[in-house]
Design an enzyme around this catalytic site. Sequence first.
Site, PDB file in Angstrom:
ATOM      1  N   THR A 116       0.817  -1.218   0.000  1.00  0.00           N
ATOM      2  CA  THR A 116       0.000   0.000   0.000  1.00  0.00           C
ATOM      3  C   THR A 116       0.852   1.271   0.000  1.00  0.00           C
ATOM      4  OG1 THR A 116      -1.506   1.308   1.392  1.00  0.00           O
ATOM      5  CG2 THR A 116      -0.157  -0.285   2.524  1.00  0.00           C
ATOM      6  N   TYR A 140      -1.468   0.332  10.062  1.00  0.00           N
ATOM      7  CA  TYR A 140      -1.779  -0.403   8.832  1.00  0.00           C
ATOM      8  C   TYR A 140      -0.560  -0.365   7.903  1.00  0.00           C
ATOM      9  CZ  TYR A 140      -3.616  -1.117   4.146  1.00  0.00           C
ATOM     10  OH  TYR A 140      -3.798  -1.527   2.849  1.00  0.00           O
TER      11      TYR A 140
END
Length: 326
Positions: A116, A140
């Site tokens: 990501t 995250y």
Amino acid sequence: MHVLVTGGAGYIGAHACKALKAAGFTPVAFDNFSTGWRQAVKFGPLAQGDLMDRASIDAAIATYKPVAIMHFAALSLVGESMTNPGKYWRTNVNGSLNLIEAALAAGIKNFVFSSTCATYGELDGVSLDEDTPQTPINAYGGSKRAIEMLLRDFEKSDGLNSVIFRYFNVAGADPEGEVGEQHVPETHLIPLMLDAIDGKRAALTVFGSDYKTKDGTCIRDYVHVMDLVDAHILGLRWLLDGKASRVFCLGSGNGFTVREVIEASRIVTNREVPIIEGARRAGDATSLVSGSQRAVTELGWEPKRSTLQQMIGDAWRWSKQPAFTE
Ligand code: UDP
């Protein structure tokens, strides 16, 4: 040829299963249904299991003997990762470690991984590419960066080959309407906005209007889920052709503020978006925009649907279909 798709019942994983089937592979959806949908598993067999349960991974691999792993399964909410970091580190990192070790124990060395742009962090105004330093500002992104490091370590020790894709903001839905985005609870901008337009929720809350951007709201780079999964097929072929491990950013290269996405939704749907001005969401970087052409030049990736109009239009049509119920 079977490909084990972790998170194959989830949003991106289910679209990847559709693309794999169209490309002549048999996708095996491995999912624990913590967020995925049984009704989204329609392109190949289901292997119900959990990445925290090594035996369930071993069983799926022994049954289907996949040539590669596509690893989508993860907790992926920036906001939640800030309030419950332990859950993110434990699930994402330990689950991936189990998966890598299970794959290697079975002699599978081809690994396509969903990383990501949240691994980059707050690098205001910089357009991001594969060589940009990774300094994540939320758990995250931190957990995803750790998994990238795991893949590199196991390449050195065991010859694991990986294609790592760093996604920007994935949006849209299968234009044929077989699968689409459905999260409970929904936290993502475009589906929340469409729900607000449709009266399914009262309003969209804009998370922060005091960022140093042209209109005060965060900038993101949106990429259509169908374009994203096309890149995964190219990445899989890259590995099956014996090419070296590689990182690729997957974004459109265009940054849009939250207010610009609201305006695009107003135009696509021809309806007003009710909004509330809210506070910043913890963990949000000001701007995340891809500056990379590597996927285009090296993989031959051709994003075809990654305009705001197309992504919002496909998501809008999907939102009009009956929702998954199980
Ligand atoms: N956002 C917002 N209101 C919402 C959900 C999201 O203003 O209800 C903003 C969020 O702060 C971010 C952008 O929209 O700048 C995209 O957020 P999303 O959760 O869709 O994806 P993320 O960037 O977290 O992966």
